[in-house]
Scaffold this active site. Structure first.
Site, PDB file in Angstrom:
ATOM      1  N   ARG A  47     -12.042  -6.310  15.365  1.00 46.74           N
ATOM      2  CA  ARG A  47     -11.753  -5.020  14.746  1.00 46.74           C
ATOM      3  C   ARG A  47     -11.704  -3.861  15.732  1.00 46.74           C
ATOM      4  O   ARG A  47     -10.719  -3.143  15.791  1.00 46.74           O
ATOM      5  CB  ARG A  47     -12.788  -4.731  13.658  1.00 46.74           C
ATOM      6  CG  ARG A  47     -12.442  -3.541  12.778  1.00 46.74           C
ATOM      7  CD  ARG A  47     -13.444  -3.349  11.648  1.00 46.74           C
ATOM      8  NE  ARG A  47     -13.530  -4.503  10.781  1.00 46.74           N
ATOM      9  CZ  ARG A  47     -14.328  -4.572   9.721  1.00 46.74           C
ATOM     10  NH1 ARG A  47     -15.100  -3.548   9.424  1.00 46.74           N
ATOM     11  NH2 ARG A  47     -14.369  -5.651   8.969  1.00 46.74           N
ATOM     12  N   HIS A  89      -3.607  -8.687   7.442  1.00 48.39           N
ATOM     13  CA  HIS A  89      -4.819  -7.883   7.646  1.00 48.39           C
ATOM     14  C   HIS A  89      -5.463  -7.564   6.302  1.00 48.39           C
ATOM     15  O   HIS A  89      -5.162  -6.547   5.670  1.00 48.39           O
ATOM     16  CB  HIS A  89      -4.455  -6.585   8.381  1.00 48.39           C
ATOM     17  CG  HIS A  89      -5.623  -5.898   9.017  1.00 48.39           C
ATOM     18  ND1 HIS A  89      -6.290  -6.406  10.113  1.00 48.39           N
ATOM     19  CD2 HIS A  89      -6.254  -4.735   8.720  1.00 48.39           C
ATOM     20  CE1 HIS A  89      -7.266  -5.583  10.462  1.00 48.39           C
ATOM     21  NE2 HIS A  89      -7.268  -4.560   9.618  1.00 48.39           N
ATOM     22  N   TYR A 113       5.315   8.747   1.170  1.00 42.67           N
ATOM     23  CA  TYR A 113       6.294   9.756   1.560  1.00 42.67           C
ATOM     24  C   TYR A 113       6.892   9.504   2.944  1.00 42.67           C
ATOM     25  O   TYR A 113       8.035   9.868   3.207  1.00 42.67           O
ATOM     26  CB  TYR A 113       5.653  11.151   1.552  1.00 42.67           C
ATOM     27  CG  TYR A 113       5.132  11.575   0.208  1.00 42.67           C
ATOM     28  CD1 TYR A 113       5.979  11.668  -0.896  1.00 42.67           C
ATOM     29  CD2 TYR A 113       3.785  11.888   0.029  1.00 42.67           C
ATOM     30  CE1 TYR A 113       5.503  12.052  -2.134  1.00 42.67           C
ATOM     31  CE2 TYR A 113       3.291  12.273  -1.204  1.00 42.67           C
ATOM     32  CZ  TYR A 113       4.156  12.354  -2.287  1.00 42.67           C
ATOM     33  OH  TYR A 113       3.678  12.740  -3.502  1.00 42.67           O
TER      34      TYR A 113
END
Length: 745
Positions: free
Chosen positions: A29, A75, A119
Site C-alpha cells: 500500500r 484494487h 465530472y
C-alpha cells in the site's frame, strides 16, 4: 469433523498479527517498488487505463469509469483512495513528470480539491505510454492473479527510467515512512548513463550530472553541501526556499514590494493559504510591521504573491523575516525507502541506479528474447514461402489432387503421396521429396494467389532479408552484455531527447535566514474593561480625548503601554495575566475582546476584584480580605510570573475574597452582616506569603460574615449605612485587630 484447539500465547498472537499487518501495509500500500517506483494503487490505475485503451491520441474517459475498473478488477479498496491516486498522477505541480492527462478540475497548487470523479475525465499521457506501458505484449514482466483470481495484473510495470527518482514518492506505513523528492528526467537519465558506463562511479561523480532534487514548483535548494551525504545514505534533509524578488519603487507615489513567484515544494496545497494567514499574524503581532498589504495574484500562469511594504521600510530585513518566520523557507526530510525483493530498504543513489539497471537488463532480455522467437518463427515461414514459390505448380497440383487439407499438409511435411492424384508421374516423385515444416505447410496452404505476383514475391524476399538482420541484431544483444547496455543507453537517450524538460529548481549554498526581531515600540495606553468582561486597549492620546465616555462605560481603566502585563485578581483567589501585545489597539466605540478568550479567566464562576499593571520595584503591598474575616499583606513582587494563571492567595473551604487593595490607607474598617464594626490600623495586618491563608481580622458569630471593607485615612469623612443607621466611620473608635467589634443598633 473433529474440533482442533490450538493453544497459543495471546501476546505472541498479537505480535505476529501486528507484524503481518505492518508488512502488508508496507509492501502492498504505502511504499513504492524500487523497480517501477510505483505504489500498487498507482500501478493498477495506470494498467486499468491501459486496458481501457485510453491512449494519448484517444478521447478522454470519465474518471469514474477508470476508478470503477481499477476497483472492480485490481484494487479492492475504497473508490476515494483510487481517485485520489489518479488525481495526484495528473498534477504536474506534485509530480516531476505527470503520468495522466486530466480534463476538468483536478485541483490546484493552492490546495483546491479536485471535482467529483463523475465530472472529470482522463487519459494517459504519451510519456506514460512510451516509457511506462510500452512492450506489455512482449512478456517483459510477470503477470499475477488479481484479488479474486478472475483477472491477471502485472506484478510491476515495465518502466524504462528510474521513476523512483523522477517522480519521487511519499508514503506513511506502519513504523516507517518514505519521502523521496522529485528529480529532473534528463539529469536522472544522465546519471543512469554514467553509472552504466562506470559501475564504480562514486556518488559525487554521479551528482556532477544530477546535482540534486528538481521540484515542479521550482524554488531554491540552499544546502547543496548536505546533499552528498543524503544521496550516499538515503537519508537527509533538503532546505528549500521560495523565489522572491524585491521590486523597489520607481516613483515617490509607489511603494517597495516583495514578489514571490515560486514557492517551496512543501508549501503546495493548504500551506499557501496558511502562509498568507501567517504573514497577516506577523503583521498584527508587530513582528513584521513594515508590511502594509499582501495580495495573492496567482493564476493558471503561475504563482504570484505580492507583499506591499510601507514607505521607508527595510525590504531586505522583511524578506529575511519571511524566510525565518514562515514556510517561505522550509525543510523537507528525505528517507529513500523502497521495496526491494519484497522487503523495505533505505537506498542511496548508487543502489537505486544499480537496482534500476538490473531491472532494465531483465526487461530488455525478456523483450528481445520474445522478439527473437517471433523473428525465428517468421524466418521459418518466410523460407517456406520462398521455397514454395519456386515449386508453386507442384504445390497447386498437390492441393488439387488431395481429398482434404490434412492429406495436402502430410504431403508437404512428410512427402506422403499415396492417395493424392497427380497429373504427371514425375510430379509424384517430386512431391515425395518435399519436407516443409508444419508451420511452413500451414502458411503455404493459407497463401493467397495474389501473393504470387512478381512485386509480392520481391517484397517477401526483402522481408526475409530484414528478418535475418533482426535475428542477427537480437542474438547479438542477447549474447553480449556490452551490446545490451549500449541498447539501454540508446533507449534512454531517445527518451531524454523526446521528453526532457529544463530544470526548475536552483541548487546553491546559502546561509540560513537570519532575522532578529526588533524591539517593539512602546506606546502609552489604557486598558479598559466593561462590566461584561470585555477588554480593549486604547492609545493614551485617544483615551484622553474620549475619557469621559470611556470612564462611564468602563468598570476598570488601567494605565499601561503596548508591552505591559496586566494582572487580574478574582474573588476565587486566582491571578490571571494578560499581555497587552496580544491585543490590537481599538477605537473608543469598539466592543473589545472577552477576557475569557485571552486568559484562563472564567466569567461564569469568577468575578474580578482588582486589576493592575504587572508590579515593579517599590510598588505597595496588596491587602487581601476574605468574607470569613481572614486578612494578610503580600508584597507586590510575589506576583511577578510568566504563567497565565497563578494562585494569588490560599482560601479556606467555602471562603472567597471580598477585597484586594494596595496598602495606601492608614485604617481599615470591617463591617459584618450582623451590623458589627471593627476599626484598626492597616499596620496590624501581617505581611505573609501568597500561599498563606492569613490571620483573623475579627471573630465572627455563627452565620456571620464580612459584608463591607472600607479603607480610610485619619479624620477622613466616610459615611456608610449600617443596618438602618448612617454611621460616620471617622467617629468609630480605633481598636486592635481581632478585638471585640462595636455593635451598631
Amino acid at each position: 469433523m473433529a474440533e482442533t484447539i490450538i493453544n497459543t500465547e495471546y501476546s505472541e498472537e498479537m505480535q505476529q498479527s501486528y507484524i503481518n499487518y505492518s508488512m502488508s501495509v508496507i509492501t502492498s500500500r504505502a511504499v513504492p517498488d524500487i523497480r517501477d517506483g510505483l505504489k500498487p494503487v498507482q500501478r493498477r490505475v495506470l494498467y486499468a487505463m491501459h486496458q481501457l485503451g485510453l491512449n494519448a491520441d484517444k478521447p478522454h474517459r470519465k474518471s469514474a469509469r477508470i476508478v470503477g475498473d481499477a476497483m472492480g478488477k485490481y484494487h479492492p479498496h475504497g473508490d476515494s483512495s483510487i481517485y485520489d491516486a489518479l488525481v495526484v498522477l495528473s498534477q504536474d505541480f506534485k509530480k516531476g513528470m505527470a503520468l495522466v492527462d486530466g480534463h476538468g478540475n483536478f485541483g490546484s497548487i493552492e490546495g483546491d480539491g479536485a471535482a467529483a470523479m463523475r465530472y472529470t475525465e482522463a487519459r494517459l499521457r504519451k510519456f506514460t505510454q512510451e516509457v511506462y506501458l510500452a512492450d506489455m505484449d512482449k512478456n517483459v514482466v510477470d503477470f499475477v492473479p488479481n484479488f479474486d483470481e478472475t483477472e491477471k495484473e502485472p506484478a510491476v510495470l515495465p518502466v524504462r527510467v528510474p521513476n523512483f527518482l523522477v517522480n519521487g514518492a511519499e508514503g506513511i506505513a506502519v513504523g516507517m515512512t518514505t519521502s523521496v523528492p522529485t528529480h529532473n528526467l534528463s539529469e536522472v537519465v544522465e546519471a543512469m548513463k554514467r553509472y552504466i558506463q562506470n559501475p564504480k562511479a562514486t556518488t559525487e561523480e554521479l551528482m556532477a550530472v544530477m546535482p540534486g532534487p528538481d521540484f515542479p514548483t521550482g524554488g531554491i535548494v540552499t544546502n547543496a553541501s548536505e546533499l552528498l551525504s543524503m544521496y550516499e545514505n538515503g537519508k537527509g534533509r533538503v532546505r528549500i526556499r521560495g523565489k522572491a524578488e524585491i521590486e523597489y519603487a520607481k516613483k515617490k507615489s509607489e511603494k517597495d514590494r516583495i514578489v514571490i513567484t515560486e514557492i517551496p515544494y512543501t508549501m503546495i496545497g493548504a500551506n499557501v493559504s496558511k502562509f498568507l494567514s501567517d504573514v497577516a499574524s506577523l503583521v498584527e503581532s508587530r513582528v513584521l510591521p513594515d508590511i502594509s498589504d499582501i495580495m495573492n495574484q496567482s493564476s493558471k500562469e503561475g504563482i504570484r504573491i505580492v507583499i506591499e511594504l510601507k514607505k521607508g521600510a527595510d525590504a531586505e530585513r522583511t524578506l529575511q523575516g519571511l524566510y525565518k518566520k514562515t514556510k517561505l523557507e522550509d525543510t523537507l526530510g528525505v528517507n529513500m525507502l523502497a521495496i526491494v525483493d519484497g522487503k523495505p530498504e533505505v537506498l542511496g543513489l548508487r543502489r537505486i541506479l544499480e537496482h534500476n539497471l538490473q531491472f532494465q537488463m531483465e526487461l530488455n532480455t525478456r523483450k528481445y528474447s520474445t522478439l527473437l522467437d517471433k523473428e525465428l518463427e517468421k524466418k521459418e515461414i518466410q523460407e517456406g514461402l520462398i521455397k514454395a514459390v519456386d515449386c508453386i505448380d507442384l504445390i497447386i497440383e498437390i492441393i488439387r489432387g488431395s481429398k482434404n487439407l490434412a492429406m495436402a499438409k502430410n504431403c508437404l511435411v512428410l512427402g506422403e503421396t499415396e492417395e493424392i492424384k497427380f497429373r504427371y508421374p514425375e510430379s509424384k516423385e517430386a512431391a515425395s521429396k518435399l519436407h516443409f515444416t508444419v508451420n511452413q505447410a500451414t502458411a503455404i496452404l493459407d497463401l493467397r494467389l495474389s501473393k504470387l505476383i512478381g512485386l509480392e514475391i520481391l517484397a517477401l524476399q526483402q522481408d526475409y532479408k530484414k528478418t535475418l538482420v533482426n535475428i542477427k541484431k537480437y542474438e547479438g544483444l542477447l549474447g553480449s552484455r556490452k551490446a545490451m547496455l549500449k541498447q539501454i543507453v540508446s533507449d534512454l537517450e531517445e527518451i531524454q531527447k523526446k521528453f526532457s524538460l529544463p530544470r526548475k529548481t536552483v541548487i546553491c549554498e546559502q546561509e540560513v535566514a537570519v532575522f532578529e526581531t526588533a524591539p517593539a515600540a512602546v506606546v502609552p495606553a489604557v486598558l479598559c474593561m466593561n462590566r461584561f468582561g470585555y477588554v480593549k486597549l486604547i492609545e493614551q492620546s485617544v483615551y484622553e480625548k474620549n475619557a469621559e465616555v470611556l470612564e462611564q462605560e468602563s468598570r476598570l481603566q488601567i494605565p499601561c503601554d503596548s508591552q505591559s502585563k496586566i494582572c487580574f485578581f478574582s474573588q476565587m483567589g486566582d491571578m490571571h495575566q494578560l499581555k497587552t501585545k496580544d491585543l490590537n489597539f481599538s477605537k473608543p466605540k469598539d466592543k473589545g475582546v472577552p477576557l475569557d478568550n485571552l486568559t484562563n479567566y472564567d466569567g461564569n464562576r469568577e468575578e474580578i476584584l482588582y486589576a493592575a499593571k504587572e508590579p515593579s520595584e517599590g510598588d505597595l503591598p496588596l491587602i487581601f480580605v476574605t468574607r470569613l474575616g481572614m486578612m494578610k499583606q503580600v508584597k507586590a513582587q510575589e506576583f511577578l510570573s510568566s504563567k497565565k494563571t497563578m494562585m494569588a492567595t490560599k482560601l479556606k473551604e467555602e471562603d472567597n475574597l471580598l477585597a484586594i487593595v494596595p496598602n495606601e490607607k492608614e485604617y481599615v474598617c470591617l463591617i459584618t452582616s450582623q451590623n458589627r464594626v471593627l476599626k484598626f490600623t492597616t499596620a496590624e495586618i501581617p505581611e505573609q506569603k501568597r500561599a498563606a491563608v492569613g490571620v483573623r481580622g475579627l471573630k465572627l458569630n455563627p452565620e456571620e460574615e464580612i459584608s463591607q471593607v472600607v479603607f480610610l485615612q485619619e479624620k477622613e469623612k466616610y459615611p456608610v449605612k449600617i443596618g438602618s443607621r448612617k454611621v460616620e466611620l471617622s467617629n468609630v473608635k480605633c481598636k486592635k485587630r481581632d478585638a471585640a467589634p462595636e455593635v451598631i443598633k
